[in-house]
Design a protein around this motif. Structure first.
Motif, PDB file in Angstrom:
ATOM      1  N   MET A  94      -2.138  -5.221   7.911  1.00 47.59           N
ATOM      2  CA  MET A  94      -1.944  -4.067   6.856  1.00 47.59           C
ATOM      3  C   MET A  94      -1.804  -2.945   7.578  1.00 47.59           C
ATOM      4  SD  MET A  94      -4.157  -4.940   3.532  1.00 47.59           S
ATOM      5  CE  MET A  94      -3.493  -4.058   2.916  1.00 47.59           C
ATOM      6  N   ALA A  95      -2.272  -2.690   8.653  1.00 49.61           N
ATOM      7  CA  ALA A  95      -2.541  -1.696   9.276  1.00 49.61           C
ATOM      8  C   ALA A  95      -0.876  -1.098   9.393  1.00 49.61           C
ATOM      9  CB  ALA A  95      -3.657  -1.510  10.545  1.00 49.61           C
ATOM     10  N   GLU A  96      -0.570  -1.983  10.182  1.00 49.69           N
ATOM     11  CA  GLU A  96       0.522  -2.243  11.019  1.00 49.69           C
ATOM     12  C   GLU A  96       2.155  -1.714   9.835  1.00 49.69           C
ATOM     13  OE1 GLU A  96       2.516  -4.520  13.555  1.00 49.69           O
ATOM     14  OE2 GLU A  96       0.693  -4.413  15.117  1.00 49.69           O
ATOM     15  N   LYS A  97       1.867  -2.313   8.421  1.00 47.09           N
ATOM     16  CA  LYS A  97       2.753  -2.213   7.506  1.00 47.09           C
ATOM     17  C   LYS A  97       2.726  -1.119   6.568  1.00 47.09           C
ATOM     18  CE  LYS A  97       6.340  -5.205   5.256  1.00 47.09           C
ATOM     19  NZ  LYS A  97       7.028  -6.118   6.070  1.00 47.09           N
ATOM     20  N   TRP A  98       1.589  -0.860   5.967  1.00 47.23           N
ATOM     21  CA  TRP A  98       1.212   0.378   4.758  1.00 47.23           C
ATOM     22  C   TRP A  98       0.192   1.017   5.874  1.00 47.23           C
ATOM     23  CZ3 TRP A  98       1.182  -5.447   3.282  1.00 47.23           C
ATOM     24  CH2 TRP A  98       2.322  -5.314   2.262  1.00 47.23           C
ATOM     25  N   GLY A  99       0.301   0.872   6.672  1.00 51.42           N
ATOM     26  CA  GLY A  99      -1.073   2.452   7.138  1.00 51.42           C
ATOM     27  C   GLY A  99      -2.456   1.711   7.219  1.00 51.42           C
ATOM     28  N   MET A 100      -3.588   2.421   7.892  1.00 48.03           N
ATOM     29  CA  MET A 100      -4.914   2.238   8.318  1.00 48.03           C
ATOM     30  C   MET A 100      -5.684   2.243   6.852  1.00 48.03           C
ATOM     31  SD  MET A 100      -5.877   2.869  12.243  1.00 48.03           S
ATOM     32  CE  MET A 100      -4.713   4.265  12.190  1.00 48.03           C
TER      33      MET A 100
END
Length: 403
Positions: free
Chosen positions: A157-163
């Motif tokens: 999720m961090a890579e996809k939509w930010g931390m």
């Protein structure tokens, strides 16, 4: 289906999604601190350690307080308080604009936490003696299994939509835990006394004071052993797995191996403890866990380490659940919330102490010494448990059961 069994599965689900949410935050915490303005590896590490540890320290202080509230007002209200409170606080972490706001929210999280404690207390008081080991074993797999998949979800999720998305998802998961608890958990609670007892009065009412204190210390030692490897496992894997670009993935596999084994073994060892006694399972698991730590210092590649971590997980499945089941058997129902609150305090302090201790030992003596010293700690604890718990309960088996 009996009420206690339905509550067990609802609590398992709540603790599972809590484990998913909490575990996906830990790996991204240093990166998030960097994103919100802290520069330099030293400063990032310092603030990450403070943000990580402050929740455990504050939780250790407040767990007994919420335990008292659980004995006075009921366990379900504590479940609702903790799940809704954490949903709001953790969700707000995604809006933190500097590290001090983040640390303040982590501190507040420690104040209002206690979902797992309330779940454990609820199931401990509702489950009959002959099923208590199995119930505690099942419940112990919830956070562990959630923690297995949480880091993967959080990283993706961090890579996809930010931390920030990881904090929002965790808040949403805690809100789901709140709703399922409100709708499906049943508790018929009648406080046995409206008077708030002093600690001296609580201590005087415990039928097995020496055994209770021994179990508190044992749970502390067990958690220290579990968390002593946390700060060093990625570095250790990087030393073992030369010429590879997938250190984080391999370290995750090595770390998750023990959790996977615990999920497999905990219910089975729980049933075994119901048959032969939790004190026997606890003593045997301590010996096996202490022995398995030693060869981890001599491995030559990450896969050997993962295999040994899996074996450790099989032994670990008989540690905390057996201690919790034994504590349940010797504690009067009217004091269960208070006693389990102190249980969680011991474990929170162990988590903080283990992480700090493991990092310091590795820095001063070398990574291998973390395994040696953790092994010695577990084996010494096994000797102490043998004389303080195992021999005593073999001689007087009636001490296993509260009046």
């Amino acid at each position: 289906m009996p009420v206690w069994k339905r509550n067990l599965f609802v609590c398992w689900f709540g603790m599972f999604i809590t484990g998913v949410g909490m575990s996906q935050i830990a790996p991204i915490l240093p990166l998030y601190i960097k994103q919100i303005g802290i520069q330099g590896d030293g400063a990032i590490t310092q603030f990450a350690g403070l943000a990580f540890g402050i929740t455990f320290i504050v939780s250790a202080i407040f767990s007994p307080i919420w335990g008292i509230a659980a004995d006075k007002y009921g366990r379900k209200p504590m479940l609702l308080r903790a799940s809704l409170g954490m949903a709001v606080v953790i969700g707000c972490m995604g809006f933190a604009h500097n590290v001090y706001v983040l640390i303040g929210l982590r501190l507040l999280q420690g104040v209002i936490t206690g979902y797992s404690t309330a779940c454990t207390t609820l199931i401990a008081t509702q489950t009959d003696k002959k099923h208590s080991g199995w119930a505690m074993g099942v419940l112990s797999t919830a956070n562990t299994s959630g923690a297995l998949i949480g880091p993967t979800i959080g990283g993706w999720m961090a890579e996809k939509w930010g931390m920030q998305s990881s904090f929002f998802l965790t808040g949403a998961l805690m809100l789901i835990a709140f709703l399922t608890t409100a709708l499906f958990v049943q508790e018929s609670f009648t406080p046995q006394s409206k008077k708030i007892m002093r600690m001296k009065d609580v201590w005087n009412r415990l039928p097995e004071k020496s055994l209770t204190l021994t179990l508190f210390i044992t749970l502390f030692v067990l958690t220290v052993a579990m968390y002593s490897i946390e700060p060093i496992i990625t570095i250790y894997v990087s030393q073992l797995a030369r010429n590879t670009n997938h250190i984080a993935l391999i370290a995750g596999i090595a770390f998750s191996a023990s959790g996977l084994a615990t999920i497999i073994a905990a219910p089975r060892l729980g049933k075994l403890s119901d048959k032969v006694g939790p004190h026997k399972v606890l003593f045997g698991a301590l010996i096996v866990a202490g022995i398995v730590f030693i060869p981890q210092a001599f491995v030559h590649n990450p896969w050997e380490l993962a295999g040994l971590r899996f074996l450790f997980g099989l032994a670990a499945a008989g540690l905390s659940p057996s201690a919790q089941a034994l504590m349940k058997r010797i504690t009067p129902d009217s004091l269960t919330g208070r006693v389990f609150g102190f249980n969680m305090s011991a474990m929170y302090l162990g988590a903080f102490g283990g992480a700090v201790w493991g990092g310091q030992v590795a820095a001063w003596l070398g990574i291998q010494y973390v395994f040696y010293m953790t092994s010695a700690l577990l084996l010494l604890n096994a000797v102490w448990v043998y004389f303080k718990v195992y021999k005593k309960l073999n001689i007087n088996k009636l001490a296993l059961y509260k009046n």
